[in-house]
Write a protein that holds these residues in place. Sequence first.
Motif, PDB file in Angstrom:
ATOM      1  N   THR A 187       6.533  14.299   5.331  1.00 18.31           N
ATOM      2  CA  THR A 187       5.139  14.743   5.354  1.00 18.31           C
ATOM      3  C   THR A 187       4.380  14.005   6.456  1.00 18.31           C
ATOM      4  OG1 THR A 187       4.526  12.992   3.816  1.00 18.31           O
ATOM      5  CG2 THR A 187       5.133  15.127   2.853  1.00 18.31           C
ATOM      6  N   ALA A 188       3.174  14.463   6.762  1.00 22.02           N
ATOM      7  CA  ALA A 188       2.365  13.801   7.787  1.00 22.02           C
ATOM      8  C   ALA A 188       2.107  12.321   7.460  1.00 22.02           C
ATOM      9  CB  ALA A 188       1.059  14.567   8.010  1.00 22.02           C
ATOM     10  N   PRO A 189       1.730  11.990   6.214  1.00 22.76           N
ATOM     11  CA  PRO A 189       1.527  10.556   5.914  1.00 22.76           C
ATOM     12  C   PRO A 189       2.802   9.731   6.045  1.00 22.76           C
ATOM     13  CG  PRO A 189       0.568  11.940   4.178  1.00 22.76           C
ATOM     14  CD  PRO A 189       1.353  12.843   5.079  1.00 22.76           C
ATOM     15  N   LEU A 190       3.943  10.326   5.665  1.00 19.29           N
ATOM     16  CA  LEU A 190       5.212   9.602   5.782  1.00 19.29           C
ATOM     17  C   LEU A 190       5.539   9.366   7.263  1.00 19.29           C
ATOM     18  CD1 LEU A 190       8.378   9.574   3.886  1.00 19.29           C
ATOM     19  CD2 LEU A 190       8.613  10.458   6.198  1.00 19.29           C
ATOM     20  N   ARG A 191       5.349  10.395   8.065  1.00 15.51           N
ATOM     21  CA  ARG A 191       5.586  10.292   9.507  1.00 15.51           C
ATOM     22  C   ARG A 191       4.732   9.167  10.092  1.00 15.51           C
ATOM     23  NH1 ARG A 191       3.216  11.879  14.148  1.00 15.51           N
ATOM     24  NH2 ARG A 191       4.583  12.646  15.810  1.00 15.51           N
ATOM     25  N   GLN A 192       3.449   9.141   9.697  1.00 20.28           N
ATOM     26  CA  GLN A 192       2.528   8.132  10.206  1.00 20.28           C
ATOM     27  C   GLN A 192       2.929   6.727   9.768  1.00 20.28           C
ATOM     28  OE1 GLN A 192       0.360   8.850  12.660  1.00 20.28           O
ATOM     29  NE2 GLN A 192       0.427   6.618  12.717  1.00 20.28           N
ATOM     30  N   SER A 203      13.171  10.126  18.301  1.00 20.21           N
ATOM     31  CA  SER A 203      14.485  10.426  17.727  1.00 20.21           C
ATOM     32  C   SER A 203      14.583   9.939  16.282  1.00 20.21           C
ATOM     33  CB  SER A 203      15.593   9.764  18.559  1.00 20.21           C
ATOM     34  OG  SER A 203      15.408  10.069  19.921  1.00 20.21           O
ATOM     35  N   LEU A 204      13.940   8.815  16.021  1.00 25.09           N
ATOM     36  CA  LEU A 204      13.897   8.303  14.639  1.00 25.09           C
ATOM     37  C   LEU A 204      13.169   9.308  13.740  1.00 25.09           C
ATOM     38  CD1 LEU A 204      14.051   6.024  12.411  1.00 25.09           C
ATOM     39  CD2 LEU A 204      11.934   5.122  13.377  1.00 25.09           C
ATOM     40  N   LEU A 205      12.022   9.803  14.219  1.00 23.35           N
ATOM     41  CA  LEU A 205      11.256  10.773  13.431  1.00 23.35           C
ATOM     42  C   LEU A 205      12.039  12.069  13.239  1.00 23.35           C
ATOM     43  CD1 LEU A 205       7.654  10.294  14.914  1.00 23.35           C
ATOM     44  CD2 LEU A 205       8.542   9.401  12.747  1.00 23.35           C
ATOM     45  N   GLY A 208       0.816  -1.208   0.000  1.00 24.82           N
ATOM     46  CA  GLY A 208       0.000   0.000   0.000  1.00 24.82           C
ATOM     47  C   GLY A 208       0.857   1.267   0.000  1.00 24.82           C
ATOM     48  N   LYS A 209       0.200   2.383   0.215  1.00 30.58           N
ATOM     49  CA  LYS A 209       0.845   3.699   0.191  1.00 30.58           C
ATOM     50  C   LYS A 209       1.919   3.810   1.280  1.00 30.58           C
ATOM     51  CE  LYS A 209       0.603   7.960  -1.610  1.00 30.58           C
ATOM     52  NZ  LYS A 209       1.875   7.960  -2.295  1.00 30.58           N
ATOM     53  N   ASP A 210       1.619   3.285   2.468  1.00 29.74           N
ATOM     54  CA  ASP A 210       2.561   3.351   3.587  1.00 29.74           C
ATOM     55  C   ASP A 210       3.901   2.708   3.231  1.00 29.74           C
ATOM     56  OD1 ASP A 210       0.633   4.543   5.127  1.00 29.74           O
ATOM     57  OD2 ASP A 210       0.933   3.197   6.841  1.00 29.74           O
ATOM     58  N   LYS A 211       3.813   1.526   2.645  1.00 26.46           N
ATOM     59  CA  LYS A 211       5.034   0.788   2.299  1.00 26.46           C
ATOM     60  C   LYS A 211       5.854   1.540   1.263  1.00 26.46           C
ATOM     61  CE  LYS A 211       2.895  -3.636   3.385  1.00 26.46           C
ATOM     62  NZ  LYS A 211       2.264  -4.840   2.825  1.00 26.46           N
ATOM     63  N   GLU A 212       5.153   2.133   0.287  1.00 22.03           N
ATOM     64  CA  GLU A 212       5.858   2.917  -0.740  1.00 22.03           C
ATOM     65  C   GLU A 212       6.585   4.092  -0.107  1.00 22.03           C
ATOM     66  OE1 GLU A 212       3.267   4.173  -4.010  1.00 22.03           O
ATOM     67  OE2 GLU A 212       2.311   2.204  -3.884  1.00 22.03           O
ATOM     68  N   LEU A 213       5.917   4.761   0.830  1.00 21.38           N
ATOM     69  CA  LEU A 213       6.523   5.925   1.485  1.00 21.38           C
ATOM     70  C   LEU A 213       7.769   5.515   2.272  1.00 21.38           C
ATOM     71  CD1 LEU A 213       3.317   7.782   2.763  1.00 21.38           C
ATOM     72  CD2 LEU A 213       4.999   8.689   1.141  1.00 21.38           C
ATOM     73  N   ILE A 214       7.660   4.382   2.985  1.00 23.64           N
ATOM     74  CA  ILE A 214       8.793   3.922   3.786  1.00 23.64           C
ATOM     75  C   ILE A 214       9.946   3.487   2.887  1.00 23.64           C
ATOM     76  CG2 ILE A 214       9.580   2.133   5.393  1.00 23.64           C
ATOM     77  CD1 ILE A 214       6.807   2.255   6.701  1.00 23.64           C
ATOM     78  N   ARG A 215       9.639   2.656   1.901  1.00 25.43           N
ATOM     79  CA  ARG A 215      10.702   2.157   1.013  1.00 25.43           C
ATOM     80  C   ARG A 215      11.373   3.299   0.270  1.00 25.43           C
ATOM     81  NH1 ARG A 215       6.716  -2.279  -0.757  1.00 25.43           N
ATOM     82  NH2 ARG A 215       7.251  -4.029   0.610  1.00 25.43           N
ATOM     83  N   GLY A 216      10.564   4.223  -0.243  1.00 26.40           N
ATOM     84  CA  GLY A 216      11.104   5.355  -0.999  1.00 26.40           C
ATOM     85  C   GLY A 216      12.034   6.207  -0.163  1.00 26.40           C
ATOM     86  N   SER A 217      11.666   6.450   1.097  1.00 27.90           N
ATOM     87  CA  SER A 217      12.490   7.319   1.938  1.00 27.90           C
ATOM     88  C   SER A 217      13.723   6.586   2.462  1.00 27.90           C
ATOM     89  CB  SER A 217      11.668   7.891   3.096  1.00 27.90           C
ATOM     90  OG  SER A 217      11.013   6.871   3.810  1.00 27.90           O
ATOM     91  N   TRP A 218      13.618   5.270   2.630  1.00 31.95           N
ATOM     92  CA  TRP A 218      14.757   4.511   3.170  1.00 31.95           C
ATOM     93  C   TRP A 218      15.824   4.260   2.113  1.00 31.95           C
ATOM     94  CZ3 TRP A 218      16.605   3.947   7.759  1.00 31.95           C
ATOM     95  CH2 TRP A 218      17.545   2.950   8.030  1.00 31.95           C
ATOM     96  N   TRP A 231       5.964   5.618   9.061  1.00 33.27           N
ATOM     97  CA  TRP A 231       7.133   5.194   9.839  1.00 33.27           C
ATOM     98  C   TRP A 231       6.761   4.843  11.274  1.00 33.27           C
ATOM     99  CZ3 TRP A 231      12.013   3.728   8.910  1.00 33.27           C
ATOM    100  CH2 TRP A 231      12.519   3.929   7.619  1.00 33.27           C
ATOM    101  N   LEU A 232       5.879   5.675  11.838  1.00 31.39           N
ATOM    102  CA  LEU A 232       5.447   5.434  13.211  1.00 31.39           C
ATOM    103  C   LEU A 232       4.745   4.080  13.333  1.00 31.39           C
ATOM    104  CD1 LEU A 232       5.860   7.058  15.722  1.00 31.39           C
ATOM    105  CD2 LEU A 232       3.684   8.232  15.316  1.00 31.39           C
ATOM    106  N   SER A 233       3.926   3.729  12.330  1.00 27.08           N
ATOM    107  CA  SER A 233       3.229   2.436  12.358  1.00 27.08           C
ATOM    108  C   SER A 233       4.221   1.289  12.318  1.00 27.08           C
ATOM    109  CB  SER A 233       2.282   2.282  11.162  1.00 27.08           C
ATOM    110  OG  SER A 233       1.421   3.359  11.081  1.00 27.08           O
ATOM    111  N   MET A 234       5.209   1.385  11.421  1.00 28.36           N
ATOM    112  CA  MET A 234       6.179   0.299  11.317  1.00 28.36           C
ATOM    113  C   MET A 234       7.002   0.206  12.599  1.00 28.36           C
ATOM    114  SD  MET A 234       9.314  -0.430   8.680  1.00 28.36           S
ATOM    115  CE  MET A 234      10.516   0.443   9.665  1.00 28.36           C
ATOM    116  N   TYR A 235       7.452   1.356  13.087  1.00 25.12           N
ATOM    117  CA  TYR A 235       8.256   1.369  14.301  1.00 25.12           C
ATOM    118  C   TYR A 235       7.472   0.772  15.486  1.00 25.12           C
ATOM    119  CZ  TYR A 235      10.986   3.005  18.252  1.00 25.12           C
ATOM    120  OH  TYR A 235      11.705   3.047  19.416  1.00 25.12           O
TER     121      TYR A 235
END
Length: 147
Positions: free
Chosen positions: A123-128, A109-111, A1-11, A130-134
């Motif tokens: 962005t807010a969705p990206l923050r969310q 600290s990660l955020l 989904g969108k969350d995974k794309e945001l995490i993978r893209g930023s990592w 990462w927070l979900s995965m963490y």
Amino acid sequence: GKDKELIRGSWESLGKNKVPHGVIMFSRLFELDPALLSLFNYNTNHGSTQDCLSSPEFLEHVTKVMLVIDAAVSHLDDLPSLEDFLLNLGRKHQAVGVNTQSFAVVGESLLYMLQCSLGQAYTAPLRQAWLSMYSIVVAAMSRGWAK
Ligand code: HEM
């Protein structure tokens, strides 16, 4: 989904420079909770935060943390497969005197590190995302604390 794309893209770029990004994260952690510095017992003779941040053992731990995050990012489709590993990792942290409440400060600290490193892309969705995965990672680690 969108969350995974945001995490993978930023990592993608961050994961290539684990140590400097991990150092930003842990510098922030010690700013927020200086008492955590003493849990790293290789920080002997009560050296300064700066001494700790530049010690080889500490930089190794930073690398270890970043590798766990890297593993979580690559297992986004199957985080439960990390369950046993994370439970054991939690046990080890209980043994060295870490408190589960400290993981919330690590999350902040990660955020903070993501915000510093990603700039406009933070962005807010990206923050969310990462927070979900963490939260999943930390929940699994926290199950390692004996009740
Ligand atoms: C090991 C402290 C958070 C991953 C250790 C050790 C200490 C420590 C003292 C043992 C010595 C060493 O291996 O350097 C802390 C403190 C934390 C923290 C004070 C924050 C409050 C984390 C987090 C992760 C992590 C969030 C990953 C998500 C690891 C790993 C090891 C380790 C992979 C090696 C375990 C092994 O030997 O199998 N930590 N840690 N740590 N830590 Fe942490």
